[in-house]
Design a protein around this motif. Structure first.
Motif, PDB file in Angstrom:
ATOM      1  N   SER A 167       4.698  -2.084   8.619  1.00  0.00           N
ATOM      2  CA  SER A 167       5.321  -2.205   7.293  1.00  0.00           C
ATOM      3  C   SER A 167       5.025  -0.970   6.440  1.00  0.00           C
ATOM      4  O   SER A 167       5.901  -0.473   5.723  1.00  0.00           O
ATOM      5  CB  SER A 167       4.803  -3.463   6.591  1.00  0.00           C
ATOM      6  N   PHE A 168       3.798  -0.501   6.517  1.00  0.00           N
ATOM      7  CA  PHE A 168       3.400   0.730   5.823  1.00  0.00           C
ATOM      8  C   PHE A 168       4.262   1.903   6.288  1.00  0.00           C
ATOM      9  O   PHE A 168       4.786   2.683   5.482  1.00  0.00           O
ATOM     10  CB  PHE A 168       1.918   0.987   6.125  1.00  0.00           C
ATOM     11  N   VAL A 169       4.451   2.005   7.590  1.00  0.00           N
ATOM     12  CA  VAL A 169       5.259   3.086   8.172  1.00  0.00           C
ATOM     13  C   VAL A 169       6.709   2.976   7.711  1.00  0.00           C
ATOM     14  O   VAL A 169       7.347   3.982   7.367  1.00  0.00           O
ATOM     15  CB  VAL A 169       5.165   3.059   9.707  1.00  0.00           C
ATOM     16  N   ALA A 170       7.259   1.758   7.713  1.00  0.00           N
ATOM     17  CA  ALA A 170       8.663   1.562   7.342  1.00  0.00           C
ATOM     18  C   ALA A 170       8.945   2.062   5.924  1.00  0.00           C
ATOM     19  O   ALA A 170       9.950   2.742   5.676  1.00  0.00           O
ATOM     20  CB  ALA A 170       9.036   0.089   7.470  1.00  0.00           C
ATOM     21  N   LEU A 214      18.309  -3.172   7.131  1.00  0.00           N
ATOM     22  CA  LEU A 214      17.096  -3.966   7.359  1.00  0.00           C
ATOM     23  C   LEU A 214      16.053  -3.096   8.031  1.00  0.00           C
ATOM     24  O   LEU A 214      16.302  -2.517   9.086  1.00  0.00           O
ATOM     25  CB  LEU A 214      17.404  -5.176   8.241  1.00  0.00           C
ATOM     26  N   TRP A 215      14.889  -3.037   7.425  1.00  0.00           N
ATOM     27  CA  TRP A 215      13.744  -2.340   8.012  1.00  0.00           C
ATOM     28  C   TRP A 215      12.864  -3.424   8.614  1.00  0.00           C
ATOM     29  O   TRP A 215      12.249  -4.215   7.886  1.00  0.00           O
ATOM     30  CB  TRP A 215      13.010  -1.541   6.944  1.00  0.00           C
ATOM     31  N   TYR A 216      12.831  -3.471   9.945  1.00  0.00           N
ATOM     32  CA  TYR A 216      12.199  -4.576  10.669  1.00  0.00           C
ATOM     33  C   TYR A 216      10.835  -4.132  11.201  1.00  0.00           C
ATOM     34  O   TYR A 216      10.737  -3.490  12.247  1.00  0.00           O
ATOM     35  CB  TYR A 216      13.115  -5.020  11.815  1.00  0.00           C
ATOM     36  N   VAL A 229      19.928  -1.652  11.184  1.00  0.00           N
ATOM     37  CA  VAL A 229      18.518  -2.017  11.361  1.00  0.00           C
ATOM     38  C   VAL A 229      17.715  -0.798  11.797  1.00  0.00           C
ATOM     39  O   VAL A 229      18.140  -0.042  12.674  1.00  0.00           O
ATOM     40  CB  VAL A 229      18.345  -3.135  12.415  1.00  0.00           C
ATOM     41  N   VAL A 230      16.564  -0.625  11.177  1.00  0.00           N
ATOM     42  CA  VAL A 230      15.563   0.342  11.640  1.00  0.00           C
ATOM     43  C   VAL A 230      14.375  -0.471  12.137  1.00  0.00           C
ATOM     44  O   VAL A 230      13.757  -1.218  11.368  1.00  0.00           O
ATOM     45  CB  VAL A 230      15.115   1.303  10.522  1.00  0.00           C
ATOM     46  N   TYR A 231      14.076  -0.356  13.428  1.00  0.00           N
ATOM     47  CA  TYR A 231      12.994  -1.137  14.047  1.00  0.00           C
ATOM     48  C   TYR A 231      11.720  -0.275  14.064  1.00  0.00           C
ATOM     49  O   TYR A 231      11.682   0.756  14.718  1.00  0.00           O
ATOM     50  CB  TYR A 231      13.370  -1.506  15.479  1.00  0.00           C
ATOM     51  N   THR A 232      10.696  -0.690  13.337  1.00  0.00           N
ATOM     52  CA  THR A 232       9.480   0.134  13.274  1.00  0.00           C
ATOM     53  C   THR A 232       8.298  -0.501  14.004  1.00  0.00           C
ATOM     54  O   THR A 232       7.204   0.054  13.988  1.00  0.00           O
ATOM     55  CB  THR A 232       9.069   0.428  11.814  1.00  0.00           C
ATOM     56  N   GLY A 233       8.504  -1.668  14.633  1.00  0.00           N
ATOM     57  CA  GLY A 233       7.450  -2.281  15.436  1.00  0.00           C
ATOM     58  C   GLY A 233       7.520  -1.807  16.877  1.00  0.00           C
ATOM     59  O   GLY A 233       8.406  -1.038  17.266  1.00  0.00           O
ATOM     60  N   ALA A 234       6.588  -2.283  17.682  1.00  0.00           N
ATOM     61  CA  ALA A 234       6.513  -1.870  19.091  1.00  0.00           C
ATOM     62  C   ALA A 234       7.660  -2.465  19.893  1.00  0.00           C
ATOM     63  O   ALA A 234       8.089  -3.592  19.656  1.00  0.00           O
ATOM     64  CB  ALA A 234       5.188  -2.312  19.686  1.00  0.00           C
ATOM     65  N   SER A 235       8.164  -1.710  20.858  1.00  0.00           N
ATOM     66  CA  SER A 235       9.167  -2.195  21.798  1.00  0.00           C
ATOM     67  C   SER A 235       8.495  -2.399  23.158  1.00  0.00           C
ATOM     68  O   SER A 235       7.363  -1.973  23.374  1.00  0.00           O
ATOM     69  CB  SER A 235      10.325  -1.203  21.894  1.00  0.00           C
ATOM     70  N   PRO A 236       9.168  -3.078  24.109  1.00  0.00           N
ATOM     71  CA  PRO A 236       8.499  -3.500  25.349  1.00  0.00           C
ATOM     72  C   PRO A 236       7.790  -2.381  26.113  1.00  0.00           C
ATOM     73  O   PRO A 236       6.696  -2.591  26.635  1.00  0.00           O
ATOM     74  CB  PRO A 236       9.645  -4.106  26.167  1.00  0.00           C
ATOM     75  N   LEU A 278       0.836  -1.207   0.000  1.00  0.00           N
ATOM     76  CA  LEU A 278       0.000   0.000   0.000  1.00  0.00           C
ATOM     77  C   LEU A 278       0.865   1.249   0.000  1.00  0.00           C
ATOM     78  O   LEU A 278       0.582   2.217  -0.717  1.00  0.00           O
ATOM     79  CB  LEU A 278      -0.923  -0.003   1.227  1.00  0.00           C
ATOM     80  N   ALA A 279       1.926   1.235   0.790  1.00  0.00           N
ATOM     81  CA  ALA A 279       2.818   2.401   0.851  1.00  0.00           C
ATOM     82  C   ALA A 279       3.593   2.565  -0.446  1.00  0.00           C
ATOM     83  O   ALA A 279       3.751   3.689  -0.947  1.00  0.00           O
ATOM     84  CB  ALA A 279       3.773   2.256   2.032  1.00  0.00           C
ATOM     85  N   ILE A 280       4.079   1.467  -1.003  1.00  0.00           N
ATOM     86  CA  ILE A 280       4.832   1.545  -2.264  1.00  0.00           C
ATOM     87  C   ILE A 280       3.965   2.114  -3.377  1.00  0.00           C
ATOM     88  O   ILE A 280       4.386   3.005  -4.130  1.00  0.00           O
ATOM     89  CB  ILE A 280       5.378   0.149  -2.639  1.00  0.00           C
ATOM     90  N   ASP A 281       2.754   1.622  -3.487  1.00  0.00           N
ATOM     91  CA  ASP A 281       1.846   2.121  -4.532  1.00  0.00           C
ATOM     92  C   ASP A 281       1.538   3.602  -4.316  1.00  0.00           C
ATOM     93  O   ASP A 281       1.451   4.383  -5.285  1.00  0.00           O
ATOM     94  CB  ASP A 281       0.551   1.314  -4.537  1.00  0.00           C
ATOM     95  N   GLU A 282       1.365   3.984  -3.066  1.00  0.00           N
ATOM     96  CA  GLU A 282       1.065   5.378  -2.746  1.00  0.00           C
ATOM     97  C   GLU A 282       2.237   6.290  -3.122  1.00  0.00           C
ATOM     98  O   GLU A 282       2.044   7.361  -3.711  1.00  0.00           O
ATOM     99  CB  GLU A 282       0.760   5.486  -1.256  1.00  0.00           C
ATOM    100  N   ILE A 283       3.443   5.868  -2.812  1.00  0.00           N
ATOM    101  CA  ILE A 283       4.638   6.666  -3.112  1.00  0.00           C
ATOM    102  C   ILE A 283       4.891   6.725  -4.613  1.00  0.00           C
ATOM    103  O   ILE A 283       5.211   7.784  -5.162  1.00  0.00           O
ATOM    104  CB  ILE A 283       5.852   6.079  -2.353  1.00  0.00           C
TER     105      ILE A 283
END
Length: 329
Positions: free
Chosen positions: A289-292, A100-102, A115-122, A32-37
């Protein structure tokens, strides 16, 4: 019109295997993000995804990363769902100086310039869940997880939170990823009657365990969701159709849910419902993933050129008004 620079992106999502629903959701969010960009006429670049499906096999992730880097000259790779797969990919990424975009939940206690971590952390989902459980359900928990680092660390953090208030971990068991044979464990947990069951199982393992726990509780005349609810930091909206009625009454803690009422999320869920509603509702994994992808695109716009060094420098301080709210690197 000036021609756009084409940038190939690697995508390593397990769209088959024991956690296929999650891999499909994550790739869909990225697309979705790739298509948008790519639809932006003024952008200086276009993004071309090259995807490899490791099938949920941990050892296959490193080979996928090597193929993307060596055969396609890719320097930006998006993917991995489990921390064990990230650990497999990390030496390859660092050796070849790729990024790596995780876009997945991240247990912390690791840092890498690659690494760029874009998910939630503890601190963003486990600790709020711990406070909620202690305040509303009790201090006695049973822990059941998939046997890898993310589950171990999450359980350690929650165990410390319970210990700090005099709580108790009644029991703790781990199973191989994809394992659906729990033997007598669900019945034993029902007999122990903890205040809650903290589940860090993923994919098919998680779905089968919740179904068996519900069945054994019902046979014992216990309303399991109200007496001993399942609590999770990984169970997502994309997986609810696979649980059916057995999903009702349980708890999930995350930085994103599809019900967030903001213009940014209405835009995101509108796109999701238009193209990927067959995958269930938009989930935290899809949103990460969209955010990354958008963070990379913003860094590419900010950087003086597309060399990895320039883009990596530009990533620092990047901000994006995401469906979950404002995020920053």
């Amino acid at each position: 019109m000036q021609s756009k620079t084409n940038i190939k992106l690697g995508m390593i999502f397990s769209e088959t295997g024991s956690y296929a629903a999650l891999g499909q959701s994550m790739r869909a969010g990225a697309m979705l993000a790739i298509d948008e960009i790519n639809a932006k006429a003024h952008a200086r670049f276009s993004l071309e995804p090259i995807a490899i499906d490791p099938g949920g096999v941990t050892a296959a992730y490193a080979e996928a990363a090597r193929e993307l880097i060596s055969n396609y000259g890719i320097t930006h790779i998006f993917g991995c769902y489990t921390s064990s797969s990230r650990k497999e990919v990390l030496p390859v990424i660092e050796k070849h100086d790729a990024l790596l975009w995780y876009p997945s939940h991240y247990e912390g206690f690791e840092t890498s310039d690659n690494v760029v971590y874009t998910g939630a952390s503890p601190n963003q989902h486990i600790l709020p869940l711990a406070r909620h459980l202690i305040a509303n359900h009790g201090k006695k928990g049973w822990f059941v997880g998939s046997n890898y680092i993310w589950a171990w660390e999450n359980n350690r953090i929650l165990r410390e939170a319970l210990s700090s208030v005099g709580g108790e971990v009644v029991g703790e068991r781990y199973f191989p990823i994809g394992d659906t044979d729990f033997g007598g464990l669900p019945a034993a947990i029902v007999a122990d009657q903890p205040d809650f069951v903290f589940v860090t199982l993923i994919g098919d393992s998680c779905y089968r365990f919740i179904q068996e726990l519900r069945r054994h509780a019902a046979a014992a005349g216990i309303d399991q969701p109200s007496v001993m609810p399942v609590a999770s930091c990984s169970l997502s909206e994309a997986e609810l159709p696979l649980l059916g009625d057995d999903a009702a009454g349980h708890l999930s803690s995350s930085v994103y849910f599809s019900s967030i009422d903001t213009p940014q999320n209405q835009h995101f869920t509108g796109l999701w419902n238009q193209y990927f509603s067959h995958l269930g509702r938009a989930s935290a994994d899809a949103e990460a993933s969209f955010v990354a992808i958008h963070l990379l695109a913003n860094a590419l716009e900010k950087a003086p050129d597309t060399r990895l060094e320039s883009v990596r420098d530009a990533v620092r301080g990047i901000e994006f008004l995401a469906p979950q709210g404002p995020v920053a690197v």
